[in-house]
Design a protein around this motif. Structure first.
Motif, mmCIF file in Angstrom:
data_model
loop_
_atom_site.group_PDB
_atom_site.id
_atom_site.type_symbol
_atom_site.label_atom_id
_atom_site.label_comp_id
_atom_site.label_asym_id
_atom_site.label_seq_id
_atom_site.Cartn_x
_atom_site.Cartn_y
_atom_site.Cartn_z
ATOM 1 N N PRO A 58 50.171 32.863 24.906
ATOM 2 C CA PRO A 58 51.115 31.459 25.358
ATOM 3 C C PRO A 58 51.624 32.484 27.119
ATOM 4 O O PRO A 58 51.582 31.720 27.969
ATOM 5 C CB PRO A 58 52.819 31.450 24.449
ATOM 6 N N TRP A 59 52.176 33.916 26.571
ATOM 7 C CA TRP A 59 52.356 34.782 28.114
ATOM 8 C C TRP A 59 51.128 34.653 28.958
ATOM 9 O O TRP A 59 51.896 34.703 30.159
ATOM 10 C CB TRP A 59 53.144 35.846 27.732
ATOM 11 N N LEU A 60 50.166 35.452 28.338
ATOM 12 C CA LEU A 60 48.857 34.904 29.302
ATOM 13 C C LEU A 60 48.501 33.829 30.185
ATOM 14 O O LEU A 60 48.049 33.784 31.155
ATOM 15 C CB LEU A 60 47.575 35.447 29.010
ATOM 16 N N ASN A 61 49.025 32.334 28.917
ATOM 17 C CA ASN A 61 48.545 31.449 29.774
ATOM 18 C C ASN A 61 49.091 30.471 30.834
ATOM 19 O O ASN A 61 49.029 29.907 31.819
ATOM 20 C CB ASN A 61 48.677 30.733 28.597
ATOM 21 N N ALA A 62 50.464 31.379 30.663
ATOM 22 C CA ALA A 62 52.100 31.127 31.465
ATOM 23 C C ALA A 62 51.302 31.541 33.070
ATOM 24 O O ALA A 62 51.205 30.966 33.884
ATOM 25 C CB ALA A 62 52.986 31.494 31.218
ATOM 26 N N LEU A 63 50.841 32.887 32.838
ATOM 27 C CA LEU A 63 50.607 33.364 33.881
ATOM 28 C C LEU A 63 49.098 32.999 34.629
ATOM 29 O O LEU A 63 49.296 32.501 36.042
ATOM 30 C CB LEU A 63 50.014 35.195 33.847
ATOM 31 N N THR A 78 57.350 43.006 24.119
ATOM 32 C CA THR A 78 57.125 44.071 22.599
ATOM 33 C C THR A 78 56.630 42.574 21.578
ATOM 34 O O THR A 78 57.158 41.467 22.087
ATOM 35 C CB THR A 78 58.664 44.453 22.417
ATOM 36 N N ASN A 79 57.189 42.950 20.513
ATOM 37 C CA ASN A 79 56.705 41.593 19.508
ATOM 38 C C ASN A 79 57.875 40.906 19.454
ATOM 39 O O ASN A 79 57.770 39.327 19.060
ATOM 40 C CB ASN A 79 57.053 42.145 18.315
ATOM 41 N N ASP A 80 59.407 41.071 20.053
ATOM 42 C CA ASP A 80 60.503 40.162 20.350
ATOM 43 C C ASP A 80 60.124 39.439 21.687
ATOM 44 O O ASP A 80 60.683 37.918 21.756
ATOM 45 C CB ASP A 80 61.542 40.713 19.332
ATOM 46 N N GLN A 81 60.037 40.241 22.319
ATOM 47 C CA GLN A 81 60.650 39.445 23.660
ATOM 48 C C GLN A 81 60.123 40.116 24.927
ATOM 49 O O GLN A 81 58.884 40.847 24.953
ATOM 50 C CB GLN A 81 61.722 39.340 23.901
ATOM 51 N N LEU A 82 60.275 39.227 25.732
ATOM 52 C CA LEU A 82 59.450 39.974 27.499
ATOM 53 C C LEU A 82 60.300 39.737 27.957
ATOM 54 O O LEU A 82 61.571 39.153 28.220
ATOM 55 C CB LEU A 82 58.147 38.618 27.561
ATOM 56 N N THR A 83 60.635 40.938 28.688
ATOM 57 C CA THR A 83 61.556 41.563 29.690
ATOM 58 C C THR A 83 60.884 41.490 31.407
ATOM 59 O O THR A 83 59.788 42.279 31.548
ATOM 60 C CB THR A 83 62.031 42.713 29.311
ATOM 61 N N ALA A 104 65.982 46.233 35.325
ATOM 62 C CA ALA A 104 65.790 45.033 34.585
ATOM 63 C C ALA A 104 65.930 44.222 34.651
ATOM 64 O O ALA A 104 67.267 43.563 35.046
ATOM 65 C CB ALA A 104 66.525 45.195 32.649
ATOM 66 N N GLY A 105 65.739 42.862 34.843
ATOM 67 C CA GLY A 105 66.193 41.274 35.305
ATOM 68 C C GLY A 105 66.238 40.792 33.654
ATOM 69 O O GLY A 105 67.007 40.353 32.615
ATOM 70 N N LEU A 106 65.302 39.658 33.650
ATOM 71 C CA LEU A 106 65.982 38.365 32.781
ATOM 72 C C LEU A 106 64.657 38.847 31.490
ATOM 73 O O LEU A 106 63.421 39.564 31.625
ATOM 74 C CB LEU A 106 64.768 36.719 32.893
ATOM 75 N N SER A 107 65.055 37.938 30.242
ATOM 76 C CA SER A 107 64.135 38.204 29.118
ATOM 77 C C SER A 107 64.286 37.249 28.031
ATOM 78 O O SER A 107 64.931 36.314 28.305
ATOM 79 C CB SER A 107 65.073 39.599 27.841
ATOM 80 N N PHE A 108 62.402 36.581 28.248
ATOM 81 C CA PHE A 108 62.716 35.448 27.534
ATOM 82 C C PHE A 108 62.349 36.370 25.776
ATOM 83 O O PHE A 108 61.353 36.640 25.706
ATOM 84 C CB PHE A 108 61.421 35.379 28.129
ATOM 85 N N PRO A 109 62.867 35.243 24.964
ATOM 86 C CA PRO A 109 62.417 35.333 23.514
ATOM 87 C C PRO A 109 61.009 35.014 23.279
ATOM 88 O O PRO A 109 59.631 34.334 23.832
ATOM 89 C CB PRO A 109 63.738 34.324 22.618
ATOM 90 N N ASN A 110 60.388 35.137 22.352
ATOM 91 C CA ASN A 110 58.943 34.821 21.762
ATOM 92 C C ASN A 110 58.681 33.499 21.164
ATOM 93 O O ASN A 110 58.943 33.671 19.798
ATOM 94 C CB ASN A 110 58.492 35.536 20.765
ATOM 95 N N ASP A 111 59.122 32.916 21.623
ATOM 96 C CA ASP A 111 59.532 31.277 21.225
ATOM 97 C C ASP A 111 58.806 30.267 22.503
ATOM 98 O O ASP A 111 59.009 30.311 23.272
ATOM 99 C CB ASP A 111 60.776 30.894 20.332
ATOM 100 N N GLU A 112 58.742 28.845 21.891
ATOM 101 C CA GLU A 112 58.262 28.025 22.734
ATOM 102 C C GLU A 112 59.498 27.876 24.053
ATOM 103 O O GLU A 112 59.565 27.699 25.321
ATOM 104 C CB GLU A 112 58.008 26.194 22.344
ATOM 105 N N THR A 113 60.651 28.245 23.528
ATOM 106 C CA THR A 113 61.516 28.298 24.780
ATOM 107 C C THR A 113 61.463 29.235 26.069
ATOM 108 O O THR A 113 61.764 29.385 26.667
ATOM 109 C CB THR A 113 63.273 28.179 24.608
ATOM 110 N N GLY A 114 61.308 30.493 25.011
ATOM 111 C CA GLY A 114 61.247 31.667 25.812
ATOM 112 C C GLY A 114 59.747 30.716 26.907
ATOM 113 O O GLY A 114 60.021 31.672 28.228
ATOM 114 N N TRP A 115 58.695 31.106 26.517
ATOM 115 C CA TRP A 115 57.663 30.599 26.979
ATOM 116 C C TRP A 115 57.602 29.753 28.163
ATOM 117 O O TRP A 115 57.256 29.814 29.516
ATOM 118 C CB TRP A 115 56.297 30.030 25.607
ATOM 119 N N GLU A 116 58.354 28.798 28.021
ATOM 120 C CA GLU A 116 58.001 27.386 28.882
ATOM 121 C C GLU A 116 59.311 27.800 30.127
ATOM 122 O O GLU A 116 59.132 27.580 30.779
ATOM 123 C CB GLU A 116 58.703 25.878 28.264
#
Length: 528
Positions: free
Chosen positions: A126-131, A12-17, A28-40
């Motif tokens: 950032p999400w696609l780069n991590a993948l 979503t615009n705010d996070q990835l679950t 549902a598992g973990l949720s990652f916020p849409n910021d650098e901390t969440g991306w890492e």
């Protein structure tokens, strides 16, 4: 993670679950916020996921839809025309696609197209780069709005003018369909997910959407918009109270528990949002909506490895089955050989018993057996002049001018056939000299011998005509030579015409009943 499991990411615009999906069970598992901390943190979470198919469901506000028509062309021209139109509409994003929804009924009958795109490239990056960094096999990037086409078919909600309203973690999504063709979709954020907020927002936004569709002429004049709302529990009761039907807008409500049951989800009573409904459709989706080729490269490699594993397993299984079959066959042959050995031993014992019971004879059984074999061989291979004489007789029927005076028939070995038998007396016994023992080959041991027939004859002519005599003897030899096993040789012609021979005769003297004599050798080789 096994080859038959998959991991699902709901963006979503705010996070990835993260979700784990296996056989209709989505948790549902973990949720990652849409910021650098969440991306890492998300990148670290992906470690070890190189063998798990991954689906990314992007439920974003920045998804645009455009209806347009294109000339009806085929092949490469069609692809170029679609790409050019996508470039004009969505120049700043590669995440775009086009879907044909039929053809116009009149005029040029152009193709009716729905163009859509995810316009917020920076949110996906950032999400696609991590993948990509973790080499995760990404199956594709999917849109809930586009998946709604499959959802309404599975829930049997197809209508001429349908507004599907779904309550999701990202907010409230409204998708407009004519028949089964998606025409428009938009996502409205919710300040919270309280039942009061959801009911008030749904009632207000549904009415606003009806007015927008009518003003944009997407909803035909005088037609009623059929709004189907998917919700659960207390929200369902409050929605039924907040949403009022009008001539332009009719509401229908579908409990999420019933929808989850129709889609085959396990524990349908635990479904409180529409997110699992869309996630359950990802496994049956034929192709990605927005992913680029380089982003799904690792999934293609994963598929190739899986095919190789399956083929290898098939080869190993086939080899094991073949080895098992060979082992069973070898065991069967071993048992048969043991049985044969027992029967052989028993037969030999019975044979020895019979031998001992027979009266004593001067010759051993082996000698008698050898004698019988020799007698049978002689009976089979013993030479006889019948075949040779039959061949000569048939030739004489064709050439009556040939008359036979004497025939000398004998058998010989291969070496003797090279002798010159012009003189029949050379093989006659000499008085007082002991004759050597005849070779066993002459009586047919171990094979049939050669047969030699020496013919002494003459050509009967009413006048002295040596040319006719020579030609008659030649024709006689040619007729005999038609037998491929018979070799003919004229050892003494009626007239010797060699250059070294002196010819004599009386001119003007003609003898009557002249006889021109000749000698011919026939060699009959046995059939191989």
């Amino acid at each position: 993670m096994g080859a038959f499991r998959k991991q699902l990411f709901y963006l979503t615009n705010d996070q990835l679950t993260t979700y784990q999906g296996e056989k209709g069970n989505y948790s549902a598992g973990l949720s990652f916020p849409n910021d650098e901390t969440g991306w890492e943190a998300f990148s670290r979470h992906l470690a070890g996921s190189q063998n798990t198919p991954t689906y990314l469901l992007a439920d974003l506000i920045e998804e645009d839809f455009q209806l347009d028509s294109l000339p009806h062309v085929l092949g490469r021209s069609r692809r170029a025309l679609i790409q050019r139109r996508l470039g004009q509409l969505y120049r700043d994003t590669p995440y775009r696609q086009a879907v044909q929804q039929g053809r116009e009924e009149f005029g040029r009958k152009d193709d009716q197209m729905l163009f859509s795109a995810l316009t917020n490239v920076e949110l996906l990056k950032p999400w696609l780069n991590a993948l990509m960094k973790q080499k995760v096999p990404l199956t594709g990037i999917y849109s809930p709005a586009l998946l709604s086409t499959t959802l309404i078919k599975k829930l049997d909600l197809v209508s001429d003018n349908l507004l599907l309203v779904t309550h999701q973690a990202s907010g409230l999504r409204q998708s407009f369909f004519q028949g089964s063709a998606l025409k428009f979709s938009r996502l409205t954020t919710l300040p919270d997910h309280n039942p009061d907020t959801v009911a008030d927002t749904t009632a207000r936004e549904t009415a606003n959407t009806q007015q927008f569709l009518a003003s944009a002429r997407l909803l035909p004049r005088g037609k009623t918009l059929d709004a189907v709302i998917l919700t659960h529990g207390e929200s369902l009761q409050m929605l039924q109270s907040a949403c009022h039907d009008t001539p332009a807008l009719a509401h229908r409500f579908l409990d999420l528990t019933d929808a989850a049951t129709q889609l085959g989800l396990k524990n349908p009573g635990s479904v409180t949002l529409c997110d699992p409904l869309f996630l359950s459709l990802l496994g049956a989706t034929p192709a990605s909506h927005y992913a680029q080729t380089e982003q799904t490269r690792y999934y293609s490699l994963w598929q190739a490895r899986l095919v190789l594993y399956i083929l290898s397993a098939g080869v190993v299984t086939g080899a094991l089955l073949s080895a098992g079959a060979n082992g069973l066959e070898a065991l069967q042959h071993y048992r048969q050989s043991q049985q044969i050995a027992i029967e052989t031993s028993l037969a030999q014992s019975q044979y020895q018993t019979i031998i001992r019971s027979l009266p004593h004879t001067a010759a051993s059984p082996q000698d008698m057996k050898a004698a019988v074999n020799i007698e049978q061989m002689i009976s089979r291979n013993a030479p006889a002049p019948t075949q040779l004489l039959g061949t000569v007789s048939r030739a004489l029927d064709i050439l009556p001018q040939i008359r036979i005076d004497q025939l000398h028939w004998r058998v010989s070995t291969e070496a003797e056939t090279t002798d010159n038998p012009a003189d029949p007396q050379q093989h006659q016994p000499v008085p007082g000299v002991a004759e050597p023992a005849p070779s066993s080959v002459l009586i047919g041991i171990p094979k049939k011998p050669n047969q030699i027939l020496l013919i002494e004859g003459e050509v009967v002519s009413l006048r002295q005509d040596y040319r006719t005599a020579l030609e008659s003897v030649r024709l006689f030899a040619a007729e005999l030579g038609k037998n491929k096993l018979l070799r003919t040789e004229i050892t003494r012609p009626p007239l010797d015409i060699k250059p070294s021979v002196k010819l004599t005769g009386n001119a003007g003297v003609e003898e009557t009943d002249t006889k021109t004599r000749f000698i011919m050798k026939l060699t009959l080789r046995p059939e191989s």
